[in-house]
Structure formats: C-alpha cells, structure tokens
Design a protein around this motif. Sequence first.
Motif, mmCIF file in Angstrom:
data_model
loop_
_atom_site.group_PDB
_atom_site.id
_atom_site.type_symbol
_atom_site.label_atom_id
_atom_site.label_comp_id
_atom_site.label_asym_id
_atom_site.label_seq_id
_atom_site.Cartn_x
_atom_site.Cartn_y
_atom_site.Cartn_z
ATOM 1 N N UNK A 1 0.980 -1.086 0.166
ATOM 2 C CA UNK A 1 0.023 0.084 -0.025
ATOM 3 C C UNK A 1 0.928 1.287 0.162
ATOM 4 N N UNK A 2 0.390 2.311 -0.692
ATOM 5 C CA UNK A 2 1.011 3.671 -0.578
ATOM 6 C C UNK A 2 1.202 4.066 0.799
ATOM 7 N N UNK A 3 0.433 3.647 1.828
ATOM 8 C CA UNK A 3 0.395 3.921 3.106
ATOM 9 C C UNK A 3 1.699 3.752 3.796
ATOM 10 N N UNK A 4 2.555 2.948 3.327
ATOM 11 C CA UNK A 4 3.588 2.324 3.812
ATOM 12 C C UNK A 4 4.748 3.641 3.633
ATOM 13 N N UNK A 5 4.758 4.175 2.478
ATOM 14 C CA UNK A 5 5.772 5.333 2.263
ATOM 15 C C UNK A 5 5.267 6.643 2.862
ATOM 16 N N UNK A 6 3.823 6.648 3.199
ATOM 17 C CA UNK A 6 3.371 7.793 3.864
ATOM 18 C C UNK A 6 3.796 7.780 5.257
ATOM 19 N N UNK A 7 3.906 6.854 6.021
ATOM 20 C CA UNK A 7 4.129 6.527 7.407
ATOM 21 C C UNK A 7 5.612 6.666 7.532
ATOM 22 N N UNK A 8 6.457 6.038 6.807
ATOM 23 C CA UNK A 8 7.785 6.339 6.599
ATOM 24 C C UNK A 8 8.281 7.692 6.687
ATOM 25 N N UNK A 9 7.694 8.435 5.811
ATOM 26 C CA UNK A 9 7.718 9.784 5.462
ATOM 27 C C UNK A 9 7.371 10.760 6.800
ATOM 28 N N UNK A 10 6.594 10.182 7.705
ATOM 29 C CA UNK A 10 6.253 10.832 8.903
ATOM 30 C C UNK A 10 7.170 10.331 9.819
ATOM 31 N N UNK A 11 8.151 9.716 9.706
ATOM 32 C CA UNK A 11 9.034 9.411 11.063
ATOM 33 C C UNK A 11 8.684 8.084 11.535
ATOM 34 N N UNK A 12 7.932 7.230 11.016
ATOM 35 C CA UNK A 12 7.444 5.896 11.632
ATOM 36 C C UNK A 12 8.661 5.045 11.077
ATOM 37 N N UNK A 13 8.980 4.047 12.257
ATOM 38 C CA UNK A 13 9.789 2.853 11.855
ATOM 39 C C UNK A 13 9.428 1.900 11.934
ATOM 40 N N UNK A 14 9.779 1.010 10.683
ATOM 41 C CA UNK A 14 9.119 -0.345 10.595
ATOM 42 C C UNK A 14 9.821 -1.220 11.909
ATOM 43 N N UNK A 15 8.782 -2.151 12.647
ATOM 44 C CA UNK A 15 9.283 -2.825 13.664
ATOM 45 C C UNK A 15 9.295 -4.675 13.239
ATOM 46 N N UNK A 16 8.224 -4.787 12.538
ATOM 47 C CA UNK A 16 8.142 -5.998 11.915
ATOM 48 C C UNK A 16 7.041 -6.392 10.953
ATOM 49 N N UNK A 17 6.785 -7.556 10.406
ATOM 50 C CA UNK A 17 5.969 -7.698 9.335
ATOM 51 C C UNK A 17 5.260 -9.063 9.329
ATOM 52 N N UNK A 18 4.208 -9.204 8.908
ATOM 53 C CA UNK A 18 3.425 -10.677 8.868
ATOM 54 C C UNK A 18 3.021 -10.934 7.224
ATOM 55 N N UNK A 19 2.626 -11.880 7.109
ATOM 56 C CA UNK A 19 2.108 -12.222 5.537
ATOM 57 C C UNK A 19 1.540 -11.012 4.764
ATOM 58 N N UNK A 20 0.633 -10.364 5.356
ATOM 59 C CA UNK A 20 -0.246 -9.280 4.837
ATOM 60 C C UNK A 20 0.195 -7.864 5.417
ATOM 61 N N UNK A 21 0.749 -7.526 6.469
ATOM 62 C CA UNK A 21 1.023 -6.245 7.115
ATOM 63 C C UNK A 21 2.600 -6.039 7.395
ATOM 64 N N UNK A 22 2.797 -4.776 7.507
ATOM 65 C CA UNK A 22 3.843 -4.090 7.633
ATOM 66 C C UNK A 22 3.628 -3.216 8.806
ATOM 67 N N UNK A 23 4.188 -3.382 10.111
ATOM 68 C CA UNK A 23 4.027 -2.863 11.450
ATOM 69 C C UNK A 23 5.027 -1.668 11.528
ATOM 70 N N UNK A 24 4.748 -0.545 12.205
ATOM 71 C CA UNK A 24 5.376 0.776 12.602
ATOM 72 C C UNK A 24 5.164 1.015 13.842
ATOM 73 N N UNK A 25 6.274 1.903 14.145
ATOM 74 C CA UNK A 25 6.148 2.697 15.667
ATOM 75 C C UNK A 25 6.821 3.944 15.438
ATOM 76 N N UNK A 26 6.493 4.879 16.367
ATOM 77 C CA UNK A 26 6.980 6.223 16.619
ATOM 78 C C UNK A 26 6.916 6.477 17.890
ATOM 79 N N UNK A 27 8.101 6.499 18.497
ATOM 80 C CA UNK A 27 8.552 6.566 19.899
ATOM 81 C C UNK A 27 8.439 7.962 20.303
ATOM 82 N N UNK A 28 7.954 8.249 21.630
ATOM 83 C CA UNK A 28 7.774 9.479 22.112
ATOM 84 C C UNK A 28 9.092 10.105 22.117
ATOM 85 N N UNK A 29 9.469 11.547 22.029
ATOM 86 C CA UNK A 29 10.583 12.091 22.208
ATOM 87 C C UNK A 29 10.830 12.524 23.602
ATOM 88 N N UNK A 30 11.983 12.071 24.010
ATOM 89 C CA UNK A 30 12.113 12.123 25.498
ATOM 90 C C UNK A 30 12.382 13.425 26.043
#
Length: 144
Positions: A115-144
């Motif tokens: 999905x184009x959503x993957x590039x959208x989230x990466x552009x907004x600072x999300x980091x890939x954490x893992x993936x499964x057969x159908x999805x890619x998962x991301x996280x954005x950690x709080x700034x300390x």
Amino acid sequence: MDLIQAEPEDAIELAEIRAAAMRPSLEALGRYDAQRVRKRFLDTYVPADTFKILHQGALAGLYVIRDKGDHLYLDHLYILPKYQNLRLGKAVVEYITRKAQFRQLPLRLGALRGSPANAFYIKHGFIQTHEDEFDIYYALSPIP
C-alpha cells in the motif's frame, strides 16, 4: 478539517469509506473482497475510538485510535479517494502524534503490504518494527 467523534449509527457509512479507500491497494494484491473489507471494520467498531474526518463540512475519511495502555494504536486511517492529496492524512497523523507525545506513549500501526500508506508513514517518521504475511508494522517513539 474537523475531527468529530463517531456515533453508533455511523458504522455502515464508515465501513463504506474503508472499503472505498482500501479497494485500490487490495485489488493490486488480488485480495479485494467487498463483504470482508466491510465486515472486518464492523466487527471491531467502537464509536468511542472512532473519529470522522470532515473537510469543508463533508465526510472525507475516518481514523480509529485505540488506547492500549502502554501505547496508542492507530488501527485505521482512511481518506476517501476524492479527498486524498489534500494533506488531511498528514494533519491527522500530526494530531495523533502530538497526543501520543503529550502522554509519552509510542504510537503504533500496521499498513497493508504494497500500500502507498507504507511510504506515507515512513515519511512521517515511523520506523518499521516487524511484518507478517499481509501487513507491515510501524512505531513512532515518544521524544524524551
């Protein structure tokens, strides 16, 4: 843009938005099933977690944010195709990110593989954490 809390009676209309927004990505993967795409949303619909995105008074999309205690989970973010590229998704992600930062919680989500959503989230600072057969998962950690 306005963000309005969803009501129980909004479920069907919001499921239609999800179906319309996801259709191109699911069809590209050969996985579009009109009934299933709606049912998956309706089976987990919680109005308290769901917000309608209005653009100039018109329903343009939705997002679902779930409070998981140790993180916020962006379960859904869909913008109808005719409202895409108006920076509504960007504004919603920035708003949710500020909420997560204020609470010092990570923000997590999953996006359909391909999905184009993957590039959208990466552009907004999300980091890939893992993936499964159908999805890619991301996280954005709080700034300390």
